[in-house]
Design a protein around this motif. Structure first.
Motif, PDB file in Angstrom:
ATOM      1  N   GLU A  57       0.770  -1.221   0.010  1.00 18.01           N
ATOM      2  CA  GLU A  57       0.000  -0.014   0.050  1.00 18.01           C
ATOM      3  C   GLU A  57       0.812   1.320  -0.056  1.00 18.01           C
ATOM      4  O   GLU A  57       2.070   1.326   0.559  1.00 18.01           O
ATOM      5  N   SER A  72      -1.996  -1.836  -4.002  1.00 16.98           N
ATOM      6  CA  SER A  72      -3.329  -2.135  -3.797  1.00 16.98           C
ATOM      7  C   SER A  72      -4.253  -1.287  -3.346  1.00 16.98           C
ATOM      8  O   SER A  72      -5.459  -1.415  -3.545  1.00 16.98           O
ATOM      9  N   ARG A  73      -3.513  -0.313  -2.552  1.00 16.26           N
ATOM     10  CA  ARG A  73      -4.399   0.775  -2.014  1.00 16.26           C
ATOM     11  C   ARG A  73      -3.700   1.856  -1.877  1.00 16.26           C
ATOM     12  O   ARG A  73      -2.362   2.010  -1.539  1.00 16.26           O
ATOM     13  N   ASN A  80      -7.150   3.147  -7.021  1.00 20.90           N
ATOM     14  CA  ASN A  80      -7.386   2.666  -5.648  1.00 20.90           C
ATOM     15  C   ASN A  80      -7.044   3.830  -4.597  1.00 20.90           C
ATOM     16  O   ASN A  80      -6.671   3.543  -3.230  1.00 20.90           O
ATOM     17  N   GLU A  93       0.712  -3.066   6.164  1.00 22.15           N
ATOM     18  CA  GLU A  93       0.392  -3.082   4.691  1.00 22.15           C
ATOM     19  C   GLU A  93       0.995  -1.891   4.028  1.00 22.15           C
ATOM     20  O   GLU A  93       1.129  -2.030   2.950  1.00 22.15           O
ATOM     21  N   SER A 125     -18.843   0.226   5.182  1.00 21.53           N
ATOM     22  CA  SER A 125     -18.756  -0.958   4.532  1.00 21.53           C
ATOM     23  C   SER A 125     -19.932  -1.207   3.682  1.00 21.53           C
ATOM     24  O   SER A 125     -20.831  -0.719   4.261  1.00 21.53           O
ATOM     25  N   ASP A 152     -14.968   6.513  -4.976  1.00 22.30           N
ATOM     26  CA  ASP A 152     -14.148   5.619  -6.063  1.00 22.30           C
ATOM     27  C   ASP A 152     -13.456   6.536  -7.121  1.00 22.30           C
ATOM     28  O   ASP A 152     -13.472   6.242  -8.384  1.00 22.30           O
ATOM     29  N   ALA A 175     -15.185  -3.499  -5.264  1.00 26.58           N
ATOM     30  CA  ALA A 175     -14.293  -4.673  -5.358  1.00 26.58           C
ATOM     31  C   ALA A 175     -14.097  -4.962  -3.778  1.00 26.58           C
ATOM     32  O   ALA A 175     -14.047  -6.247  -3.620  1.00 26.58           O
ATOM     33  N   ASP A 176     -13.803  -3.702  -3.135  1.00 31.82           N
ATOM     34  CA  ASP A 176     -13.499  -4.201  -1.730  1.00 31.82           C
ATOM     35  C   ASP A 176     -14.940  -3.783  -0.814  1.00 31.82           C
ATOM     36  O   ASP A 176     -15.188  -2.767  -0.770  1.00 31.82           O
ATOM     37  N   SER A 202     -14.974  -1.457   2.129  1.00 29.28           N
ATOM     38  CA  SER A 202     -14.617  -0.214   2.194  1.00 29.28           C
ATOM     39  C   SER A 202     -15.424   0.574   1.320  1.00 29.28           C
ATOM     40  O   SER A 202     -15.332   0.464  -0.238  1.00 29.28           O
TER      41      SER A 202
END
Length: 518
Positions: free
Chosen positions: A207, A245-246, A270, A286, A414, A447, A474-475, A478
């Motif tokens: 990350e 990844s983020r 991301n 991470e 979430s 996003d 996708a997540d 989050s």
């Protein structure tokens, strides 16, 4: 960029032979300066950055001068002492904003008028400065010394802090940078042990943190005195974000974020705005990479074993440390100054350290303690009851709801139902307007996409019902909603209420309903 293993070397033991070597260095330095007794009575001039004057006329360097007085008292308590203040340079309180004024005034062209003042004032005195601008330091170098200029070492997370020191005519070779870096490494390893983050021999995640800086930071000011915008590096940031990844966007805790800048960064792959500081994020295992224009934070990240990337490494006071500076602790600095001490002696240990003098500077490295984001409620719920969803940019919850207190505010949720492909998120909101306006614009992002640009009514009118559609991410853990407004308003400026809060959008209730995309 050197790997951390090569950057930080193990220190040698400090034994009597080592102390003899230090003594001989100091004695040779003393001989060079004390060819006649006149040097013992030389006046000591304290200085710094004369351009850092606030709108109210207060000099931002006043506390730093106290630190220099402590140093002077340790070295030459009976010496005549003078202080160069902004008044000596005819520096007047600046127009707003003062922060940008400082950056321009520090440049060579703006400092020309100060050169003759410096030359007249300084003469052949010993100069001790704190964060002296490069333009003025160049004049001191041309004079030929003796002079010393200090600033805080960029790694400040430990129990003790250190200094960066540059000099003209004083020997800095007694500073053992390997010993100091070893001490830093021990502190860093201890923090990793306490926080449970990876050690040097363990893998970190992938990350990315993009650390934003205050616009008046000298580390983001170029030679022309202009602030370097991070949006100049969107191509480089896009490449880094693609490999992560983020991507966390960490705003500076002492500056309100620019909504246009954050809007540009939110389009990165991301990308997410963080309600935690970059320091808190760095405790996450991470995190594998930290980037900034040129920040002291990058030194601390590197010491913690995180890859650090400066977008503008050529800027003067950021990352990496310039070769003209030596790294040392307070005791070593006093030893460097020993040639000017009455009765010349080498102090073994001072009764205090740099942190005792400066207190808490910068953020502490503490783990993130926030709870996991709650699911988006499926029935109307006061936002004040969803405190775990409040991230960046919110005031304290009230019984009816919550105000934003920055141009950009973030809600973290979430996804409530994995089988649901899209949700219509609805809320009741209004706004506080200035200058007798009845409504004002705002935006909602998710996003990296702006979902809605609309207007909200002033706080004195009924809240407006709005809705935005969000597709399943996708997540599922989050979902981030970003509420952006071009500014905030202080109520006391509109109704003479005495309310000094900086307020923007008021959100009462929020909820979601299922939605089938076409």
């Amino acid at each position: 960029m050197l790997p951390i293993e090569k950057l930080i070397q193990p220190a040698g033991r400090v034994d009597p032979i080592h102390m003899v070597e230090r003594t001989s260095i100091i004695l040779s330095t003393r001989d060079a300066f004390l060819s006649d007794e006149a040097h013992l009575s030389r006046r000591i001039v304290l200085g710094g950055d004369p351009f850092r004057v606030r709108e109210d006329g207060e000099w931002e360097q006043a506390r730093n001068l106290k630190i220099l007085r402590v140093l002077t008292a340790a070295v030459a308590p009976d010496a005549e002492m003078a202080v160069m203040t902004p008044a000596d340079f005819d520096v007047a309180p600046p127009p707003q904003p003062a922060e940008y004024h400082w950056g321009r005034m520090r440049t060579v062209s703006a400092a020309v008028d100060a050169v003759s003042t410096l030359q007249t004032f300084l003469k052949d005195d010993l100069y001790i400065g704190f964060e002296t601008p490069d333009a003025l330091w160049g004049v001191i170098q041309e004079r030929g010394g003796p002079a010393i200029d200090l600033r805080l070492h960029p790694i400040r997370f430990g129990s003790e802090m250190f200094l960066l020191v540059r000099s003209v005519g004083l020997d800095l070779t007694m500073s053992d940078k390997y010993e100091l870096k070893s001490r830093i490494r021990v502190e860093a390893e201890y923090l990793r042990f306490v926080h449970g983050t990876p050690s040097f021999d363990q893998e970190r995640g992938d990350e990315l943190i993009i650390a934003l800086q205050v616009p008046w930071d000298s580390a983001v000011t170029d030679a022309a005195g202009q602030t370097v915008p991070i949006t100049d590096y969107l191509d480089e940031l896009t490449l880094m974000a693609t490999q992560a990844s983020r991507t966390w966007i960490a705003t500076h805790p002492h500056a309100k974020p620019d909504s246009a800048v954050l809007g540009a960064l939110l389009t990165l792959p991301n990308a997410r705005l963080s309600g935690s500081t970059a320091y808190e994020l760095m405790t996450k295992p991470e995190i594998g990479v930290v980037t900034a224009i040129s920040s002291s934070l990058l030194h601390e990240a590197q010491a913690l074993g995180i890859k650090s990337i400066a977008l503008r490494p050529d800027l003067s006071h950021g990352f990496p440390i310039r070769s003209e500076f030596a790294e040392m602790d307070f005791d070593t600095l006093i030893a460097v100054m020993a040639p000017f001490a009455d009765g010349f002696r080498i102090p073994v240990h001072s009764p205090f350290g740099i942190r005792d003098l400066f207190g808490q500077v910068g953020a502490s490295l503490t783990p993130i303690s926030r709870a996991e984001p709650p699911p988006i409620p499926m029935t109307p719920t006061p936002l004040s009851a969803l405190s775990d969803a409040l991230s960046l940019g919110w005031s304290n919850p009230e019984s009816w709801g919550v105000w934003t207190n920055q141009p950009v505010a973030v809600l973290d949720f979430s996804w409530p139902n994995p089988s649901c492909e899209a949700l219509r998120i609805e809320f009741l909101a209004n706004i506080i307007c200035a200058e007798d306006r009845t409504e004002d614009d705002f935006e909602v992002w998710a996003d990296g996409q702006c979902l809605i640009r609309s207007a909200l009514p002033n706080i004195g009118q009924q809240p407006k019902h709005l809705s935005v559609t969000v597709e399943r991410p996708a997540d599922l853990a989050s979902v981030q909603l970003v509420i952006a407004r071009r500014g905030t308003v202080t109520p006391m400026h509109t109704d003479n209420s005495g309310d000094r809060r900086s307020l923007g959008v008021a959100i009462y209730d929020i909820w979601a309903s299922t939605f089938e995309p076409a």
